[in-house]
Every structure is written in structure tokens, then in C-alpha cells.
Design a protein around this motif. Structure first.
Motif, short mmCIF file in Angstrom:
data_model
loop_
_atom_site.label_atom_id
_atom_site.label_comp_id
_atom_site.label_asym_id
_atom_site.label_seq_id
_atom_site.Cartn_x
_atom_site.Cartn_y
_atom_site.Cartn_z
N ALA A 1 -24.71 4.01 -24.77
CA ALA A 1 -24.37 3.13 -25.87
C ALA A 1 -25.14 1.82 -25.81
N ALA A 2 -25.54 1.41 -24.61
CA ALA A 2 -26.30 0.16 -24.47
C ALA A 2 -27.65 0.24 -25.15
N ASP A 3 -28.17 1.45 -25.35
CA ASP A 3 -29.47 1.62 -26.00
C ASP A 3 -29.40 1.52 -27.52
N LEU A 4 -28.18 1.52 -28.08
CA LEU A 4 -28.06 1.51 -29.54
C LEU A 4 -28.66 0.26 -30.17
N GLY A 5 -28.74 -0.83 -29.39
CA GLY A 5 -29.31 -2.06 -29.92
C GLY A 5 -30.77 -1.93 -30.28
N GLN A 6 -31.44 -0.91 -29.76
CA GLN A 6 -32.84 -0.68 -30.06
C GLN A 6 -33.04 0.29 -31.23
N HIS A 7 -31.92 0.69 -31.86
CA HIS A 7 -32.01 1.72 -32.90
C HIS A 7 -31.50 1.18 -34.23
N ARG A 8 -31.97 1.82 -35.28
CA ARG A 8 -31.52 1.48 -36.64
C ARG A 8 -30.28 2.30 -36.96
N LEU A 9 -29.21 1.59 -37.25
CA LEU A 9 -27.95 2.27 -37.53
C LEU A 9 -27.67 2.35 -39.03
N ILE A 10 -26.94 3.38 -39.37
CA ILE A 10 -26.52 3.64 -40.76
C ILE A 10 -25.00 3.54 -40.80
N GLY A 11 -24.46 2.87 -41.81
CA GLY A 11 -23.01 2.73 -41.88
C GLY A 11 -22.53 2.33 -43.25
N TYR A 12 -21.27 1.94 -43.31
CA TYR A 12 -20.64 1.53 -44.56
C TYR A 12 -20.98 0.08 -44.90
N ALA B 1 -22.91 -1.35 -30.23
CA ALA B 1 -23.48 -0.93 -31.51
C ALA B 1 -23.80 -2.15 -32.37
N PRO B 2 -25.03 -2.29 -32.86
CA PRO B 2 -25.37 -3.41 -33.74
C PRO B 2 -24.84 -3.19 -35.15
N GLU B 3 -24.94 -4.21 -35.97
CA GLU B 3 -24.59 -4.05 -37.38
C GLU B 3 -25.55 -3.05 -38.03
N PRO B 4 -25.04 -2.20 -38.92
CA PRO B 4 -25.95 -1.23 -39.55
C PRO B 4 -26.97 -1.92 -40.45
N GLN B 5 -28.20 -1.47 -40.36
CA GLN B 5 -29.24 -2.00 -41.23
C GLN B 5 -29.24 -1.32 -42.58
N LEU B 6 -28.90 -0.03 -42.58
CA LEU B 6 -28.85 0.76 -43.82
C LEU B 6 -27.39 1.06 -44.11
N ARG B 7 -26.93 0.65 -45.28
CA ARG B 7 -25.50 0.74 -45.56
C ARG B 7 -25.25 1.37 -46.92
N SER B 8 -24.15 2.10 -47.00
CA SER B 8 -23.76 2.73 -48.26
C SER B 8 -22.25 2.93 -48.29
N SER B 9 -21.67 2.84 -49.47
CA SER B 9 -20.25 3.12 -49.63
C SER B 9 -19.98 4.62 -49.63
N SER B 10 -21.04 5.43 -49.66
CA SER B 10 -20.92 6.89 -49.74
C SER B 10 -21.25 7.54 -48.41
N GLY C 1 -34.12 11.19 -41.49
CA GLY C 1 -34.76 10.45 -40.40
C GLY C 1 -34.70 8.95 -40.51
N ALA C 2 -33.71 8.41 -41.26
CA ALA C 2 -33.67 6.96 -41.45
C ALA C 2 -33.02 6.22 -40.28
N GLY C 3 -32.22 6.91 -39.47
CA GLY C 3 -31.56 6.22 -38.38
C GLY C 3 -30.42 7.02 -37.78
N VAL C 4 -29.53 6.31 -37.07
CA VAL C 4 -28.39 6.92 -36.38
C VAL C 4 -27.13 6.63 -37.19
N ALA C 5 -26.31 7.65 -37.40
CA ALA C 5 -25.10 7.49 -38.21
C ALA C 5 -23.89 8.05 -37.48
N VAL C 6 -22.73 7.45 -37.73
CA VAL C 6 -21.45 8.02 -37.30
C VAL C 6 -20.97 8.92 -38.43
N LEU C 7 -20.80 10.20 -38.14
CA LEU C 7 -20.39 11.16 -39.16
C LEU C 7 -19.21 11.99 -38.66
#
Length: 293
Positions: free
Chosen positions: A178-189, A208-217, A228-234
Motif C-alpha cells: 500500500a505504501a507504493d500507491l503514492g507513486q500511482h494514479r488512482l481512480i475514484g469517486y 492511498a493518495p487522492e484520486p486524480q481521475l474521478r467519476s460519479s459512475s 489503462g488509466a490507473g488503479v481503481a477500487v472496484l
């Protein structure tokens, strides 16, 4: 008084609209209106007032409603519908976008096969209709309601994990903890328009950093991760459905639950009982898929 007119009266009282009551009883609105007028004539008083949003009970209607409910309960005790028999009419079901799109809709044909006369309005969106206000017959919620004339039960637990595509992982820095997540682009709400606090997944993942790519969907988040845009919690029942996505960090598993909710006055309606029975059995059969086992 024609006793057969009382179910029409009850349906209008519960739905607040003549047309919805007619659909519920699988009759046309003209017939429902005619039989309501016949009932009012036999009672000698007006039972409903017409308003901008539909029908509301008059004082006479409120008095009759008390007696009609007692008669309905007595009739139900004398002889109940065969739970395995087909039913007719229309039912509205409110579910979250992900659960409706990726789980319920995939199996809904089996319900239609069992009940050819049953029409289902599946409202799968970012937000929920309210069973308390009779906006829906059945709702599958992310949290247990705390008040209202509702019947609530846990439908199923479900799991969520981190996912990313193979293409993304090839070009991205290593992700071993989880410490490596700061180096990744996250996807979230989008945080300020979350429709349920249970969707604050990233708050539970250390580092986990704040998501850079965000959507309500959640469907848009799934697409972003797949492309391939990033890492997401699904939810696992969504992420595991794609051969392009890989589960990451197996030690990180989030848990949530789906709650099945109906109004206490409509739970014994044939359409509602048939759908609730079908969905409960379906969730039980697919427990491993939902939990991400």
C-alpha cells in the motif's frame, strides 16, 4: 359494497396514483377509476382528493383504510398465494448502478421466464429511490435505513479490491504494498457528490493518495481502469468480470453489504414477494462471486 373493489382502493392508497395502482393490479386505469367511483358511491363519501402528484386520502378514506387493511390481513391468513406460481403486474426496483448493471441485469431474464406476466422497471443509477415515499417497490441499499415504515434485511455481503490493467502495470512503478500507491494514479469517486458514505473506499486504504481521475459512475471508473488509466477500487463482481484487469495487493480487501428494503404495507404484494424471493435466492447462489472469494 363490492368487496372486490377494496384491493383497488388499497392499491391507490399505497401508490398515491391511480395509474400505478392499475399497473400493480394488472388492470387498465379506466377500469380502476370506474370501480373506485363505484366504491365511493356505495360508501357515500369521497375517498380521495386529486392533487398535482396524484390521489391523497380524505378523512373518509383514512377511516376506510383502517378497515380495509384489517380485511386484507384476514384474507391473507385464510389462504395465501402459491409462492411458486406466476404473478402479473409491474414492479419498480431501485439499485445502485454497479449492482444493477453487473449483477441484477445479468440474471433478470430468469425472473421474466418464471413470471411472463411480470414487468420490471430496474432503476440502476447513482442514487436511490425511496421505499418510504413509495417511489419504488423494492430498493437494494448500501446502508440499513434507520427509520420509516420499512422491512429491511441484509441481502448479501460483497468485497472490493484494487484493480489495474496489465498495460498500466507494465509502464507504472512497482506496486508491492500500500505504501507504493503514492507513486500511482488512482481512480475514484468525486468526493463532494458521493451519494452514500459507504463509497469512501480510499479512506480505508493506508497510503492511498487522492484520486486524480474521478467519476460519479462506477461504470466509468471500471472503463478507465480497463483502458489503462490507473488503479481503481472496484467491487469484485465487477473487477473479476474483466480478463484485462488484475487484482492487486491481496491483503487489501474492503467489505460492504447490500440491504434489501420494502415498504411494510406492500411486502406481501405478489409482485414484491416474487422479486424479493428471486433476488434473495440469486444472491445466495452467487455468494462467492459477490464476496470475491
Amino acid at each position: 359494497m363490492e368487496w372486490s373493489d377494496l384491493p383497488i382502493f388499497l392499491a391507490i392508497a399505497r401508490t398515491g396514483q391511480l395509474a400505478k395502482a392499475a399497473d400493480m393490479l394488472a388492470i387498465d386505469a379506466t377500469t380502476a377509476g370506474r370501480r373506485l367511483r363505484r366504491l365511493e358511491k356505495s360508501v357515500g363519501e369521497r375517498l380521495f382528493e386529486q392533487g398535482p402528484d396524484g390521489q391523497s386520502l380524505t378523512p373518509a378514506g383514512e377511516r376506510l383504510l383502517t378497515h380495509a387493511r384489517e380485511m386484507e390481513r384476514a384474507a391473507a391468513a385464510i389462504g395465501r398465494r402459491d409462492p411458486g406460481g406466476p404473478v402479473r403486474g409491474t414492479i419498480r426496483v431501485s439499485v445502485s448502478e454497479g449492482f444493477g448493471t453487473w449483477f441484477v441485469s445479468r440474471h433478470l431474464g430468469t425472473l421474466a421466464d418464471a413470471h411472463p406476466g411480470l414487468a420490471v422497471d430496474l432503476v440502476a443509477s447513482s442514487g436511490f429511490l425511496s421505499p418510504s415515499r413509495r417511489e419504488t417497490d423494492v430498493a437494494v441499499l448500501l446502508a440499513r435505513p434507520r427509520r420509516g415504515p420499512l422491512i429491511t434485511r441484509k441481502l448479501a455481503d460483497y468485497g472490493l479490491r484494487l484493480y489495474a490493467s496489465r498495460e498500466y502495470l507494465k509502464a507504472a512503478p512497482p506496486l508491492a504494498s500500500a505504501a507504493d500507491l503514492g507513486q500511482h494514479r488512482l481512480i475514484g469517486y468525486v468526493p463532494d457528490i458521493l451519494y452514500a458514505p459507504e463509497l469512501r473506499y480510499l479512506d480505508e486504504i493506508p497510503g492511498a493518495p487522492e484520486p486524480q481521475l474521478r467519476s460519479s459512475s462506477i461504470n466509468a471508473q471500471f472503463r478507465m481502469a480497463t483502458y489503462g488509466a490507473g488503479v481503481a477500487v472496484l467491487p469484485c463482481f465487477i473487477g473479476d468480470s474483466s480478463s484485462q484487469l488484475i487484482r492487486l495487493l491481496p491483503e487489501i480487501v474492503l467489505r460492504r453489504a447490500f440491504w434489501l428494503v420494502t415498504h411494510e404495507e406492500t411486502r406481501h404484494f405478489a409482485q414484491v414477494a416474487a422479486f424479493v424471493d428471486w433476488l434473495t435466492r440469486l444472491a445466495s447462489r452467487h455468494r462467492a462471486e459477490l464476496e470475491g472469494a
